[in-house]
Design a protein around this motif. Sequence first.
Motif, PDB file in Angstrom:
ATOM      1  N   LYS A  72      28.897  14.925  10.576  1.00  0.00           N
ATOM      2  CA  LYS A  72      29.124  16.289  11.059  1.00  0.00           C
ATOM      3  C   LYS A  72      27.862  17.106  10.830  1.00  0.00           C
ATOM      4  CE  LYS A  72      33.997  16.232  10.810  1.00  0.00           C
ATOM      5  NZ  LYS A  72      34.781  16.658  11.859  1.00  0.00           N
ATOM      6  N   THR A  73      27.553  17.989  11.774  1.00  0.00           N
ATOM      7  CA  THR A  73      26.365  18.824  11.631  1.00  0.00           C
ATOM      8  C   THR A  73      26.607  19.903  10.589  1.00  0.00           C
ATOM      9  OG1 THR A  73      27.065  20.309  13.406  1.00  0.00           O
ATOM     10  CG2 THR A  73      25.671  18.436  14.016  1.00  0.00           C
ATOM     11  N   ARG A  74      25.533  20.295   9.932  1.00  0.00           N
ATOM     12  CA  ARG A  74      25.632  21.298   8.883  1.00  0.00           C
ATOM     13  C   ARG A  74      25.855  22.695   9.462  1.00  0.00           C
ATOM     14  NH1 ARG A  74      20.832  21.232   4.733  1.00  0.00           N
ATOM     15  NH2 ARG A  74      21.350  19.055   4.884  1.00  0.00           N
ATOM     16  N   SER A  75      25.223  22.979  10.583  1.00  0.00           N
ATOM     17  CA  SER A  75      25.272  24.336  11.139  1.00  0.00           C
ATOM     18  C   SER A  75      26.630  24.702  11.743  1.00  0.00           C
ATOM     19  CB  SER A  75      24.179  24.517  12.181  1.00  0.00           C
ATOM     20  OG  SER A  75      24.381  23.591  13.219  1.00  0.00           O
ATOM     21  N   THR A  76      27.179  23.847  12.557  1.00  0.00           N
ATOM     22  CA  THR A  76      28.440  24.183  13.235  1.00  0.00           C
ATOM     23  C   THR A  76      29.631  23.391  12.714  1.00  0.00           C
ATOM     24  OG1 THR A  76      28.050  22.538  14.947  1.00  0.00           O
ATOM     25  CG2 THR A  76      27.239  24.766  15.373  1.00  0.00           C
ATOM     26  N   GLY A  77      29.400  22.355  11.990  1.00  0.00           N
ATOM     27  CA  GLY A  77      30.489  21.526  11.477  1.00  0.00           C
ATOM     28  C   GLY A  77      31.082  20.597  12.524  1.00  0.00           C
ATOM     29  N   SER A  78      30.452  20.512  13.695  1.00  0.00           N
ATOM     30  CA  SER A  78      30.941  19.611  14.739  1.00  0.00           C
ATOM     31  C   SER A  78      30.274  18.242  14.593  1.00  0.00           C
ATOM     32  CB  SER A  78      30.657  20.197  16.121  1.00  0.00           C
ATOM     33  OG  SER A  78      29.271  20.354  16.293  1.00  0.00           O
ATOM     34  N   ARG A  79      30.813  17.300  15.308  1.00  0.00           N
ATOM     35  CA  ARG A  79      30.305  15.934  15.216  1.00  0.00           C
ATOM     36  C   ARG A  79      28.942  15.823  15.906  1.00  0.00           C
ATOM     37  NH1 ARG A  79      33.493  10.499  17.181  1.00  0.00           N
ATOM     38  NH2 ARG A  79      31.948   9.030  16.437  1.00  0.00           N
ATOM     39  N   CYS A  80      28.033  15.047  15.297  1.00  0.00           N
ATOM     40  CA  CYS A  80      26.697  14.819  15.843  1.00  0.00           C
ATOM     41  C   CYS A  80      26.811  14.098  17.192  1.00  0.00           C
ATOM     42  CB  CYS A  80      25.880  13.986  14.859  1.00  0.00           C
ATOM     43  SG  CYS A  80      24.232  13.570  15.447  1.00  0.00           S
ATOM     44  N   LYS A  81      25.916  14.441  18.123  1.00  0.00           N
ATOM     45  CA  LYS A  81      25.969  13.858  19.461  1.00  0.00           C
ATOM     46  C   LYS A  81      24.993  12.711  19.671  1.00  0.00           C
ATOM     47  CE  LYS A  81      27.722  18.012  21.500  1.00  0.00           C
ATOM     48  NZ  LYS A  81      27.632  19.042  22.515  1.00  0.00           N
ATOM     49  N   ARG A  82      24.222  12.354  18.669  1.00  0.00           N
ATOM     50  CA  ARG A  82      23.251  11.258  18.808  1.00  0.00           C
ATOM     51  C   ARG A  82      23.968   9.909  18.807  1.00  0.00           C
ATOM     52  NH1 ARG A  82      20.499  14.625  15.138  1.00  0.00           N
ATOM     53  NH2 ARG A  82      18.628  15.504  16.049  1.00  0.00           N
ATOM     54  N   MET A  83      23.294   8.920  19.439  1.00  0.00           N
ATOM     55  CA  MET A  83      23.817   7.558  19.453  1.00  0.00           C
ATOM     56  C   MET A  83      23.041   6.731  18.429  1.00  0.00           C
ATOM     57  SD  MET A  83      26.171   7.723  21.711  1.00  0.00           S
ATOM     58  CE  MET A  83      26.609   6.088  22.240  1.00  0.00           C
ATOM     59  N   THR A  84      23.702   5.727  17.843  1.00  0.00           N
ATOM     60  CA  THR A  84      23.060   4.894  16.832  1.00  0.00           C
ATOM     61  C   THR A  84      23.535   3.463  16.922  1.00  0.00           C
ATOM     62  OG1 THR A  84      22.624   4.651  14.475  1.00  0.00           O
ATOM     63  CG2 THR A  84      24.797   5.441  15.070  1.00  0.00           C
ATOM     64  N   LYS A  85      22.692   2.543  16.440  1.00  0.00           N
ATOM     65  CA  LYS A  85      23.062   1.126  16.327  1.00  0.00           C
ATOM     66  C   LYS A  85      23.123   0.709  14.860  1.00  0.00           C
ATOM     67  CE  LYS A  85      21.220  -0.416  20.744  1.00  0.00           C
ATOM     68  NZ  LYS A  85      20.321  -1.360  21.415  1.00  0.00           N
ATOM     69  N   ASN A  86      22.977   1.658  13.950  1.00  0.00           N
ATOM     70  CA  ASN A  86      23.022   1.350  12.521  1.00  0.00           C
ATOM     71  C   ASN A  86      24.415   0.884  12.120  1.00  0.00           C
ATOM     72  OD1 ASN A  86      20.371   2.020  12.049  1.00  0.00           O
ATOM     73  ND2 ASN A  86      20.831   4.147  11.555  1.00  0.00           N
ATOM     74  N   ALA A  87      24.478   0.003  11.135  1.00  0.00           N
ATOM     75  CA  ALA A  87      25.751  -0.547  10.681  1.00  0.00           C
ATOM     76  C   ALA A  87      26.626   0.518  10.021  1.00  0.00           C
ATOM     77  CB  ALA A  87      25.505  -1.698   9.707  1.00  0.00           C
ATOM     78  N   ASN A  88      26.007   1.545   9.414  1.00  0.00           N
ATOM     79  CA  ASN A  88      26.792   2.576   8.743  1.00  0.00           C
ATOM     80  C   ASN A  88      27.345   3.619   9.713  1.00  0.00           C
ATOM     81  OD1 ASN A  88      24.576   4.139   9.366  1.00  0.00           O
ATOM     82  ND2 ASN A  88      23.949   4.491   7.255  1.00  0.00           N
ATOM     83  N   GLY A  89      26.959   3.575  10.993  1.00  0.00           N
ATOM     84  CA  GLY A  89      27.499   4.474  11.992  1.00  0.00           C
ATOM     85  C   GLY A  89      26.869   5.848  12.027  1.00  0.00           C
ATOM     86  N   LYS A  90      25.722   6.012  11.346  1.00  0.00           N
ATOM     87  CA  LYS A  90      25.068   7.312  11.320  1.00  0.00           C
ATOM     88  C   LYS A  90      23.668   7.210  11.908  1.00  0.00           C
ATOM     89  CE  LYS A  90      27.744   8.989   7.482  1.00  0.00           C
ATOM     90  NZ  LYS A  90      27.772   9.558   6.158  1.00  0.00           N
ATOM     91  N   CYS A  91      23.235   8.298  12.562  1.00  0.00           N
ATOM     92  CA  CYS A  91      21.922   8.320  13.205  1.00  0.00           C
ATOM     93  C   CYS A  91      20.818   8.471  12.167  1.00  0.00           C
ATOM     94  CB  CYS A  91      21.860   9.459  14.228  1.00  0.00           C
ATOM     95  SG  CYS A  91      21.887  11.101  13.491  1.00  0.00           S
ATOM     96  N   TRP A  92      19.582   8.500  12.637  1.00  0.00           N
ATOM     97  CA  TRP A  92      18.419   8.578  11.740  1.00  0.00           C
ATOM     98  C   TRP A  92      18.419   9.839  10.900  1.00  0.00           C
ATOM     99  CZ3 TRP A  92      15.195  12.749  12.357  1.00  0.00           C
ATOM    100  CH2 TRP A  92      15.314  13.457  13.556  1.00  0.00           C
ATOM    101  N   GLN A  93      18.989  10.920  11.390  1.00  0.00           N
ATOM    102  CA  GLN A  93      18.945  12.189  10.652  1.00  0.00           C
ATOM    103  C   GLN A  93      20.021  12.262   9.565  1.00  0.00           C
ATOM    104  OE1 GLN A  93      19.304  15.641  13.117  1.00  0.00           O
ATOM    105  NE2 GLN A  93      18.436  16.979  11.564  1.00  0.00           N
ATOM    106  N   HIS A  94      21.127  11.579   9.750  1.00  0.00           N
ATOM    107  CA  HIS A  94      22.254  11.708   8.824  1.00  0.00           C
ATOM    108  C   HIS A  94      22.404  10.536   7.858  1.00  0.00           C
ATOM    109  CE1 HIS A  94      23.498  14.447  12.150  1.00  0.00           C
ATOM    110  NE2 HIS A  94      23.600  15.232  11.102  1.00  0.00           N
ATOM    111  N   GLN A  95      21.423   9.674   7.788  1.00  0.00           N
ATOM    112  CA  GLN A  95      21.553   8.504   6.900  1.00  0.00           C
ATOM    113  C   GLN A  95      21.569   8.909   5.487  1.00  0.00           C
ATOM    114  OE1 GLN A  95      19.292   5.039   7.625  1.00  0.00           O
ATOM    115  NE2 GLN A  95      19.531   5.217   9.818  1.00  0.00           N
TER     116      GLN A  95
END
Length: 126
Positions: free
Chosen positions: A103-126
């Motif tokens: 979830k984004t810090r500013s609005t609390g909504s879900r991040c819109k980026r796509m990722t292939k990481n196993a943890n399911g989070k993009c580069w910014q939210h790891q």
Amino acid sequence: MQNSVKYCLLLFLLISCAQIQTEAQTVYITKTGRKYHKETCRYLNHSKYPLTLSKAKERGYEACKVCKPATKTTGAKVDSDSTKIIVSPTPPKVVKAVRCSAKTRSTGSRCKRMTKNANGKCWQHQ
């Protein structure tokens, strides 16, 4: 005496030709790719595993469109030593991109980026 020399030379030439055809049938695969390549292909900079052309086709690999390796096998028998080096027995799994679960810090909504990481989070939210 001369006949035995001729036979030796003929035998040597036949063996040499068979080895050249066998070497021509060696292609290379990468650790993660689905294509087979020539030894000089630019896509082999990071990983390179030798494989016979017939084995590569059996395992579902396709010819690289950049280096254009051989696509047809000759009738030569392949040396059993060339099949011992194979590392990757099957083509690699395809990883599908998913939407980041953070979830984004500013609005609390879900991040819109796509990722292939196993943890399911993009580069910014790891």
